[in-house]
Each structure stands twice: as C-alpha cells, then as structure tokens.
Design a protein around this motif. Structure first.
Motif, short mmCIF file in Angstrom:
data_model
loop_
_atom_site.label_atom_id
_atom_site.label_comp_id
_atom_site.label_asym_id
_atom_site.label_seq_id
_atom_site.Cartn_x
_atom_site.Cartn_y
_atom_site.Cartn_z
N PRO A 16 -49.23 10.75 -47.41
CA PRO A 16 -49.33 11.97 -48.50
C PRO A 16 -48.05 12.56 -48.92
O PRO A 16 -46.90 12.47 -48.27
N SER A 62 -52.74 16.89 -46.12
CA SER A 62 -52.47 16.23 -47.28
C SER A 62 -51.32 16.95 -48.14
O SER A 62 -51.30 16.61 -49.11
N SER A 63 -50.93 18.28 -47.37
CA SER A 63 -50.06 18.94 -48.37
C SER A 63 -48.55 19.09 -47.63
O SER A 63 -48.38 18.29 -46.55
N SER A 64 -47.73 19.53 -48.39
CA SER A 64 -46.48 19.69 -47.76
C SER A 64 -46.38 20.54 -46.99
O SER A 64 -45.04 20.79 -46.05
N PRO A 66 -39.25 19.46 -50.33
CA PRO A 66 -39.38 20.74 -49.73
C PRO A 66 -38.07 21.12 -49.17
O PRO A 66 -37.54 20.41 -48.32
N ARG A 67 -37.94 22.30 -49.39
CA ARG A 67 -36.84 23.08 -48.56
C ARG A 67 -37.25 23.70 -47.34
O ARG A 67 -38.47 24.19 -47.31
N VAL A 68 -36.71 23.43 -46.14
CA VAL A 68 -37.03 24.12 -45.07
C VAL A 68 -36.03 25.37 -44.65
O VAL A 68 -36.73 26.44 -45.05
N THR A 111 -47.96 15.80 -51.44
CA THR A 111 -48.69 16.63 -52.59
C THR A 111 -47.78 16.72 -53.74
O THR A 111 -48.34 16.70 -54.89
N PHE A 165 -36.26 25.12 -58.40
CA PHE A 165 -37.75 25.25 -58.61
C PHE A 165 -37.82 24.71 -60.31
O PHE A 165 -39.03 24.06 -60.76
N ASP A 197 -43.04 28.77 -51.22
CA ASP A 197 -42.26 27.60 -51.88
C ASP A 197 -43.20 26.78 -52.66
O ASP A 197 -43.04 26.33 -53.88
N LYS A 245 -44.54 19.34 -43.86
CA LYS A 245 -43.17 19.06 -43.78
C LYS A 245 -42.37 20.43 -43.41
O LYS A 245 -41.04 20.47 -43.70
N GLY A 246 -43.00 21.41 -43.37
CA GLY A 246 -42.33 22.75 -43.14
C GLY A 246 -42.18 23.55 -44.10
O GLY A 246 -41.54 24.71 -44.13
N GLU A 247 -42.83 23.22 -45.35
CA GLU A 247 -42.74 24.26 -46.56
C GLU A 247 -43.47 25.14 -46.55
O GLU A 247 -44.31 25.25 -46.01
#
Lengths: 325, 325, 325
Positions: C48, A75-77, C265-267, C50, C283, A86, A80-82
């Motif tokens: 989800p 349930s976290s980012s 999110p930034r990858v 976050t 940020f 970050d 998404k690859g963060e």
C-alpha cells in the motif's frame, strides 16, 4: 471555501435550496451530466462503508466527474503515522473536493482546517453523518411534499443512534413536527437531546415502548437497528427485540400514506416481507441519497448549472452561509 | 431485463451473435468507445479476483463508461450483516449494471432477484463463472475459426475444475466436438458430467492419463492447475504433477496449428519456456476476455451501436431469449 | 517502448525536457485535459502507498484518462501464486500504461520484460522510487529556477533513506551542486554512495551532525524521517531525535530564500509550526509531483500535445534515449 461538517451547517433556507437542486437533478439528470467534467472527488475512508462511499462515487460520476481514494485505513498512509491533517493537505493537490469518513469524532473538522479543497464529513464515529441526514430530509420532502406539520415515529435504538439524533436536530427547525419516540426503556432518547434539542426548540413529542400503539399516528416511520451489544443482558435483548421488528402485521396498523424509512443496512429489524409494501421506502431513500449528494458537491464546488435553480453559496462568510457545527 | 448467470443463458444462436459483436468490437474499438457514456458498472467482489475485476473494469472503461465497487467483502457492508439481496438493491440506485463475485454458490442469482439492474455472475464458488466460459468460446472461435468439428484436450484437475465443467457444458451444444480428457485417475471428470453432459448430448470423448499420448490429436489444449491440496497424499502429488506440466518437449508432440489455453493464473503447470511458442495463446485469451465482456455489457444494457451487427435481445421473455441456468 | 525504472533512465537533456513539459502542464492544464482520452492507467500496488497511488491516479485523470488497479497484494492474484511477470502481461490487455509498486527489489524490472505496455517503477523496496526523485528535481528546478550551482542539505536517515540516495545520484549529474550531509554518526551516508557517486562524479560535500550549523549554508533543506527502529538502542534514539526535528527556532537560522522539502509522510521530524513558514514547500512538492507524473505518462505513451514543447522520445533505442538502470 465552504465545508460540510454537520447538517446544521445549512440554514433552513439553504436546505430548501439544496433539496430544490436535488429535485431538479433527479428530474433532469442529463442537464447535470457534465457539470463536474474535469473535477475529481477524493473518497478518504479511514473506516469501511461501502454504501456511503459508493453513493458519493456514483454522485460524482453522474456529474461527469472522476473519483479516486481509499476504502480503509490499512491502505492509507495513516499506518505510517501521518496525521489526517497532512493527508488532506496532500489530497488537496490531487482532487477538487473530498469526502472523509473517520472512526474518530472531529477528524473531518481537523482535516478541513488546512485543506485546500472543500471537505465533506461522511461520518465521524458516533458524532455526525450529515449527508445521511440530508438524504433523510430530502426523502421526506420528496415523498411527503413537506418538512413541516407531520408526525414522525423514530423506532429502535434512540440512545446511541447517531442518525436519529442528527435527524431530530434537523427537524426541530421546521414547524409542527411531532415526534413519537419508540424504544425500549434501556434505549430511550438521552435527556440532553430531549431537553436541549426537542424541548428547547418547542417541539412536541411523546415516548412509548410500543411500536403497535404508535403506528396509527405516523406519517413517517423511521426504523433503526437494535444492536444486541447495546443491552445489559441477553434476556432483555431476547425479550425486547421482537417488539421492534417491523412486519406485515404491524404494517396493517399504519396509515395508507405512511412511509417507512431506514438508514440501512437493515439486518432483521424490518422483515423482508415488508419490502413489497408500497409504503416501504428505504431503498428509495438510498437512491435519493445520491441526488442530494450531487446537489451538495455542486454547491461546495460553487458550480451552478441552471441560474433559475437557486442554490446555497459556497462562501461561508456570506450572510447566507450557515454556521459550522 | 436480462441477467447473465450461466453461459447456457444464451442459446447457440445468441452466442454466435455475442461473439460476432465481440469480434466487431475487437476490430473497430473506436466505434464503441462512447457506447456507454454516462453509464456505470458496479463491481461487487465479495472475494478478491484481480484479473476478473480488472477485466470487467477495462471493458466498461473502453466503452466510455465508468466503474465503482469493492474488491473484497471486508470493505463491504456484508460485515454489518447486510444480505447480498439488499446490497444489490441499493447498488441498483448507484449503477446501471453489476458484476458480482461471491464465494457462495447461487449468491449472484439471489442478488439478481430484486435487482433493478442487470447482474452478471462473475464467479460464485465452485458453481459457475460464465464470462470465463464466454471468453474461452470466443478465443477458440476467434483463433480456430469455428466452434464445431474439432478436438479439444482438457488437462489437469478435471474433477474440481469449474472452468472445465462449464466449458464442456457449453461445447456439447456444437457438432463434432471431440473431448480428450487428460488427468490423473484421482482427478478424473466426475461421472455426472460424463454421463449427464457428454453422453446425454452424444458427444464423443476419450480419457487418458498421458498428456504425451494426447498431444498429437489436439486442435486445442486447455490446461488447468493441479492443486497440491486436491491430492490425498503428498506422494501421489509428487509422482503426478510433473506429468501434467506442459513444456517445450511436450509441445513438440503437438500439431503446428494447435492452440494452448489456460484460464490463468498459471503457477507452474505451463513452463515459462512455452510462452514464446506461437501456439501459446493464454495471454491472448485474457485479452480477448475483455472484448466478450464488452459485448455482454452492451447486450445486457440493450445498447446496439451498429444496426448491422446483430446482438441478443436483453428481453429474456422474448422468443430469442435463452433460459436461465 | 520505453519504461521508467530509475531516474537515471533519462539523460540530463531529457530530464530538462520532462521538467519543461511538466511546467507547461502546470501552467496550462486545460491544454492537456484530453491528452489521454480513451487511455487507461493500471496501478498495481503490491504494497500500500496511498500518496503515490493517488498521485498517479490524479495525474492520469487530469490528462482525461482512466484508471484501474489494486491497492494491496491481498486483493491481487499474487495470493494465488501468479508471478509478477504474468500479472503484468495480463494487465497489458487491460490498460495502456502501468505503475507498479512492489516490496521486492527488481520486481518492476522483471514485470517490464514481458509487458506489452510501458511500466513505471512506483517504488521497489529499498531500491528505487524514480518518480519521487523526478518530483524532487522538478520542485527544486521550479522553485529555485535551476538544478546547478546550489547547496542542498540532506538531513536525517542518510544510511537507509532510499529517496536521499536516489536524489544524490540524480543531482551529481549537474554542475556545482554542493551537498551538506546532516545525520547522526549511526545514520551517515554509506561509503559506497560517498565514494562511488559523490566522489567519482567530482561533487563537493561535507558531513555534519549539527542541523543548526548547516542551516545558514543551505539553498535547499531536504528532511527525512529518523525511524526509531534504525537505532541500536533507545538511548541513542532519544538523545539524537530532537536534534533533527525542524522547528521555528532552527528555521530562524536558515536563509530567507531557502526551501524546505520532505518526501512525506512526515511524522514529527518537522514541527507543524513550520508549516506556516513560506519556506516550507513540502506540500507544494507533493502537488508538483502530479505534474511531473503527467509529463512522464505522456512521454512513455508517446503522446505529444504541443509540438513546441520538446519531450523525450518513447523509443529507448533512439540516440536520445537514456540507458536503463
């Protein structure tokens, strides 16, 4: 700003202050019930751990603060690859202090590097779990009255047990602590801990395979889980596991003022019949963990409620501040 | 210390007091908005149930208290093999009261045995869900003005429906409640409830397969879900399901002062067109559930806000305390 | 009662007020720290997220309110077949305001139709994410001092990027905003946005494949993720992705007073080396999102803390109220 990455972050003097503060909180909870009004704790758990998470949340709520966070990586980012770095930087905009648990060693340290708020390592893989160790120390100090000149038996999986390694590293800084290392041959304390931690610090210790033999010597018995998957073969596991199950028969061999501790969860390494023995203090230990976490939160936030109760500074560059792990 | 395991934990007099307290809370919420300042409710949900969990959390927050907990077993220590009993004993150190939902019958009772705080059964498998029944009773009392001398139709799956069995057990303690049991033959009320609960307590009842026939007689219509998987074959399901869908046509057969209830979630057993009918009270029922849970929390914590509003004692050994289930 | 479904729900004047309120909150947080005492925000996240969820929770906690909710559909009643509309109607009995995220477009709108409390769309599939856009506008206004007469570069996936489409729709309402659309041919802004939004509103724009060429012109650079799965073949992806990675070399081409934004999110589309550049404001953007959400919550709840700070009405039928999307 100061983080908590390892129990060794705090000097012995600072630990004394931290435990003194925890004791004052335990005795006078009302004095602290609004200390963190308007403050928020983020619990970032990339790996589930109900007990630790709820203990932190309970600690913050008892201080009048609030909590927010996530209980698993799904349930976290992260999905998404963060990067953890970050995420923590963003969380810094949401909360005033953060407790992070992560399966990867060092992740909390990386997270702290760019964090705008104090970060507490709430467990990073097999590496460290400093607030467990702080809770262990506080429990011993609180129930035995001292952290020096006593004999502690560490029983079970001493090879992989993170809490045991961490507790040893913390206790060798006190005088006269004698260690009785109780484990099967396969799960003995690794030599790098025996040599680099115990021997280097001049601590005395003995090793034994027999819990029965060790019992009469102990002021503190610290039990840990013996996990089936640690054994090379099933036969060894079956042969050995019963020898390290604490039951009323083995308890009879222990001193009257001994205390039994366990980081929990307990599976079957302590028989439930032992729960009623007044020396069984593992549930007390879980309770006391909340108070030391309250003391830690106050310290890292730089909030001092009572000027008569000294507490560590939250400025890591000051002369009182301990080094990071 | 008193727990809540079954709606029958409370005597009829105590239920009256509990509902009186809920009514006072509903009318004067401000009076209670700081009653639980500094108290924490743990919601331990080993099985997800958003509505029940959020209802409990809303109840505690409205009382000025705080909440912490877990929403599913995955994120709990159960996955590490910890017993429910151990978990609750540890939670006792974190919170002041606990609501537990568990897929296994009896788990909340086991949990309560060693708990240091009051435990509320928030649903244990097919066994009991006492706060649902308390909410049902409070809704009827609140909207119809009484819990005696009325006719209630129970419609749908009367064979497996936990809420229906529980509601019947609670209502037979009041005088003059007449039960109309509306279900397909396959999902009739089990004989052990008909005989041991209805007949033994001298309650009058009738059974019918026709919702239409029953409608004109009812003061209260309690709908439940007819689950496809309960049927032996698809043909039976298709043939029967429509007969138990409440729509505006069937509503026309009901009295003007009838109320329609449903434990929710509703899938399609009540057509959405019915929602606008003033007799549709299932959303009101969900709303009122919060107030009875607030009353229950106050009671179990032994907090009395207004001395003029009598409430059950939280001492189970006192003469007023009801027996456990 | 007013909901927030789209950033266009608010007129330009209302947006000004909302951002003015957010600025006042950011400057004087203490003034607002009890504005929502006794109020509860429900976060209903069927998917989800976050960051968004914690941002909302942080916003409500900073206003003195409380939060409850769920972080994924698994732990909601959706799995039991309940409609979003029913869930929200029940949540209306538990909370005072609700933020809902749902993978299905339009779900928040459906939810709002029968809701007894204000509903905020916290993202519905590829459709809208109004509070992200509000945060983007507030960040620009806050850091650049204005929302008119500036040049904004939108870089990356302009074809599928929901945040970009939404931001364009919001910015065309201001005078003199010039758009530089920077993307590979494959991910160009769709013609329906170019024609129906940009051209129809008389906005000026240019399209380019080169981030380098665009840099010197920009007051604001809005970066987005270029997702591998958007490309027809791997070769194109590998060929193009590096051209849209922002690093210190490309930053040298930008103005000194330019700001870099990113919805996060930034990858890897912004190199971490850029983080230390004072123009990197992503940020800050995440931080400022909390303040605009606080302003939105206050507005929808109709709570005005300071009579000297004008804010939009929460009555959508009034002449000041904007139309729904």
């Amino acid at each position: 700003m100061r983080h908590c990455m390892s129990p060794l972050d705090f000097s012995v003097d600072e630990l004394d202050q931290l435990m003194g503060l925890a004791a004052d909180i335990e005795e006078n909870p009302d004095k602290y019930s609004h200390a963190c009004d308007g403050k928020r704790l983020a619990t970032c758990f990339y790996e589930p751990s109900t007990r630790t998470r709820l203990s932190f949340e309970s600690a913050m709520l008892r201080l009048g603060g609030q909590t927010l966070g996530f209980a698993s990586a799904d349930s976290s980012s992260a999905s998404k690859g963060e990067s953890v770095s970050d995420t923590l930087r963003i969380i810094s905009g949401y909360a005033d202090i953060c407790a992070i648990r992560h399966p990867k060693e060092g992740a909390p340290l990386v997270a702290s590097l760019h964090s705008g708020i104090p970060v507490i390592n709430a467990g990073d893989g097999g590496h460290a779990h400093p607030t467990q160790t702080l809770a262990d120390l506080y429990t011993i100090k609180s129930l035995k009255g001292r952290l020096d000149h006593f004999t502690i038996g560490l029983c079970g999986d001493l090879k992989f047990g993170r809490t045991v390694h961490s507790l040893i590293s913390a206790l060798v800084r006190y005088e006269g602590v004698h260690f009785v290392l109780i484990s099967p041959e396969e799960l003995k304390l690794p030599s790098y801990i025996r040599e680099d931690v115990l021997e280097k610090n001049g601590a005395t210790y003995e090793e034994t395979e027999s819990l029965e033999d060790a019992m009469p010597k102990l002021d503190v018995l610290y039990m840990t889980r013996v996990q089936r998957e640690r054994f090379f073969n099933e036969d060894d596991y079956v042969r050995l596991k019963d020898r390290y199950i604490l039951d009323n028969d083995k308890m009879k061999l222990g001193r009257e003022d001994m205390i039994v501790m366990h980081p929990l969860p307990r599976v079957n390494e302590i028989s439930v019949e032992v729960d009623d023995d007044p020396r069984a203090q593992y549930f007390t230990q879980a309770k006391k963990a909340v108070f030391i976490r309250m003391a830690l939160i106050l310290t890292l936030l730089g909030i001092q409620v009572d000027k008569n109760i000294p507490q560590p500074t939250n400025n890591p560059s000051s002369e009182k501040g301990g080094e990071k792990c």
